[in-house]
Motif scaffolding. Structure first.
Motif, mmCIF file in Angstrom:
data_model
loop_
_atom_site.group_PDB
_atom_site.id
_atom_site.type_symbol
_atom_site.label_atom_id
_atom_site.label_comp_id
_atom_site.label_asym_id
_atom_site.label_seq_id
_atom_site.Cartn_x
_atom_site.Cartn_y
_atom_site.Cartn_z
ATOM 1 N N GLN A 58 0.822 -1.206 0.000
ATOM 2 C CA GLN A 58 0.000 0.000 0.000
ATOM 3 C C GLN A 58 0.857 1.257 0.000
ATOM 4 O OE1 GLN A 58 -2.524 -0.553 3.398
ATOM 5 N NE2 GLN A 58 -4.020 -1.783 2.281
ATOM 6 N N VAL A 59 1.941 1.237 0.769
ATOM 7 C CA VAL A 59 2.835 2.392 0.797
ATOM 8 C C VAL A 59 3.485 2.596 -0.566
ATOM 9 C CG1 VAL A 59 4.998 3.265 1.778
ATOM 10 C CG2 VAL A 59 3.233 2.362 3.277
ATOM 11 N N ALA A 60 3.876 1.514 -1.219
ATOM 12 C CA ALA A 60 4.473 1.628 -2.547
ATOM 13 C C ALA A 60 3.461 2.211 -3.537
ATOM 14 C CB ALA A 60 4.956 0.270 -3.028
ATOM 15 N N GLU A 61 2.205 1.777 -3.435
ATOM 16 C CA GLU A 61 1.156 2.319 -4.313
ATOM 17 C C GLU A 61 0.945 3.807 -4.048
ATOM 18 O OE1 GLU A 61 -3.637 1.837 -4.955
ATOM 19 O OE2 GLU A 61 -2.511 0.166 -4.077
ATOM 20 N N LEU A 62 0.903 4.191 -2.785
ATOM 21 C CA LEU A 62 0.752 5.614 -2.454
ATOM 22 C C LEU A 62 1.948 6.428 -2.927
ATOM 23 C CD1 LEU A 62 -0.769 5.439 1.132
ATOM 24 C CD2 LEU A 62 -1.892 6.214 -0.955
ATOM 25 N N ASN A 63 3.126 5.848 -2.825
ATOM 26 C CA ASN A 63 4.325 6.534 -3.303
ATOM 27 C C ASN A 63 4.231 6.793 -4.809
ATOM 28 O OD1 ASN A 63 6.841 7.696 -3.197
ATOM 29 N ND2 ASN A 63 7.930 5.752 -3.355
ATOM 30 N N ASP A 64 3.761 5.809 -5.549
ATOM 31 C CA ASP A 64 3.592 5.998 -6.996
ATOM 32 C C ASP A 64 2.558 7.080 -7.290
ATOM 33 O OD1 ASP A 64 5.448 4.010 -7.451
ATOM 34 O OD2 ASP A 64 3.933 2.431 -7.749
ATOM 35 N N ARG A 65 1.469 7.096 -6.532
ATOM 36 C CA ARG A 65 0.441 8.116 -6.738
ATOM 37 C C ARG A 65 0.987 9.513 -6.442
ATOM 38 N NH1 ARG A 65 -5.228 5.864 -4.228
ATOM 39 N NH2 ARG A 65 -5.533 4.163 -5.714
ATOM 40 N N VAL A 66 1.756 9.636 -5.373
ATOM 41 C CA VAL A 66 2.327 10.942 -5.024
ATOM 42 C C VAL A 66 3.287 11.401 -6.113
ATOM 43 C CG1 VAL A 66 3.886 12.106 -3.392
ATOM 44 C CG2 VAL A 66 1.995 10.728 -2.541
ATOM 45 N N LYS A 67 4.075 10.482 -6.647
ATOM 46 C CA LYS A 67 5.001 10.840 -7.730
ATOM 47 C C LYS A 67 4.236 11.312 -8.961
ATOM 48 C CE LYS A 67 8.935 8.012 -6.440
ATOM 49 N NZ LYS A 67 9.815 6.907 -6.797
ATOM 50 N N SER A 68 3.122 10.637 -9.267
ATOM 51 C CA SER A 68 2.354 11.062 -10.441
ATOM 52 C C SER A 68 1.708 12.428 -10.195
ATOM 53 C CB SER A 68 1.293 10.017 -10.793
ATOM 54 O OG SER A 68 0.315 9.933 -9.774
ATOM 55 N N VAL A 69 1.258 12.699 -8.969
ATOM 56 C CA VAL A 69 0.685 14.004 -8.660
ATOM 57 C C VAL A 69 1.765 15.078 -8.735
ATOM 58 C CG1 VAL A 69 -0.339 15.401 -6.810
ATOM 59 C CG2 VAL A 69 -1.241 13.132 -7.316
ATOM 60 N N GLU A 70 2.972 14.771 -8.233
ATOM 61 C CA GLU A 70 4.072 15.743 -8.307
ATOM 62 C C GLU A 70 4.433 16.043 -9.744
ATOM 63 O OE1 GLU A 70 7.232 14.003 -6.056
ATOM 64 O OE2 GLU A 70 6.516 14.810 -4.153
ATOM 65 N N SER A 71 4.484 15.023 -10.586
ATOM 66 C CA SER A 71 4.815 15.265 -11.994
ATOM 67 C C SER A 71 3.704 16.064 -12.673
ATOM 68 C CB SER A 71 5.047 13.944 -12.729
ATOM 69 O OG SER A 71 3.858 13.198 -12.791
ATOM 70 N N LEU A 72 2.455 15.829 -12.308
ATOM 71 C CA LEU A 72 1.350 16.600 -12.849
ATOM 72 C C LEU A 72 1.454 18.064 -12.428
ATOM 73 C CD1 LEU A 72 -1.396 16.606 -14.368
ATOM 74 C CD2 LEU A 72 -2.459 16.158 -12.146
ATOM 75 N N LEU A 73 1.782 18.298 -11.158
ATOM 76 C CA LEU A 73 1.926 19.667 -10.680
ATOM 77 C C LEU A 73 3.097 20.370 -11.352
ATOM 78 C CD1 LEU A 73 1.187 19.265 -6.863
ATOM 79 C CD2 LEU A 73 -0.234 20.414 -8.593
ATOM 80 N N ARG A 74 4.182 19.661 -11.593
ATOM 81 C CA ARG A 74 5.344 20.270 -12.269
ATOM 82 C C ARG A 74 5.009 20.591 -13.719
ATOM 83 N NH1 ARG A 74 9.368 16.245 -9.446
ATOM 84 N NH2 ARG A 74 9.798 17.459 -7.582
ATOM 85 N N SER A 75 4.197 19.770 -14.344
ATOM 86 C CA SER A 75 3.850 20.034 -15.748
ATOM 87 C C SER A 75 2.910 21.227 -15.871
ATOM 88 C CB SER A 75 3.218 18.793 -16.374
ATOM 89 O OG SER A 75 1.951 18.546 -15.796
ATOM 90 N N VAL A 76 2.150 21.547 -14.824
ATOM 91 C CA VAL A 76 1.234 22.681 -14.858
ATOM 92 C C VAL A 76 2.024 23.982 -14.831
ATOM 93 C CG1 VAL A 76 -0.543 23.905 -13.540
ATOM 94 C CG2 VAL A 76 -0.684 21.429 -13.844
ATOM 95 N N ASP A 77 3.156 23.995 -14.122
ATOM 96 C CA ASP A 77 3.969 25.229 -14.036
ATOM 97 C C ASP A 77 4.451 25.558 -15.387
ATOM 98 O OD1 ASP A 77 3.653 25.555 -11.365
ATOM 99 O OD2 ASP A 77 5.517 24.560 -10.828
#
Length: 77
Positions: A58-77
């Motif tokens: 579950q932690v690994a899955e959450l880590n992947d989700r956080v990474k995808s959210v971070e990459s999404l936020l970086r692409s918005v900038d």
């Protein structure tokens, strides 16, 4: 006199044997109770290890989700 000494010695030997038997019996009962408790601890430890594996997934899955959210936020900038 000799007969009395022999009788006392026999009585003491019998009492010593009975005492040793009773002590051995209760020691065996304590050992059995400890074995049951250790089996329960072993079961709990195995259950904890299994739960830990699930949590790691579950932690690994959450880590992947956080990474995808971070990459999404970086692409918005």
């Amino acid at each position: 006199m000799t007969g009395a000494v022999i009788a006392i010695a026999i009585v003491l030997i019998v009492i010593g044997g009975i005492t040793a038997s009773v002590v051995a019996y209760f020691r065996l009962q304590r050992h059995r109770a400890d074995a049951v408790a250790m089996a329960e601890y072993r079961r709990l430890a195995e259950e904890a290890v299994a739960n830990q594996g699930v949590l790691q997934g579950q932690v690994a899955e959450l880590n992947d989700r956080v990474k995808s959210v971070e990459s999404l936020l970086r692409s918005v900038d």
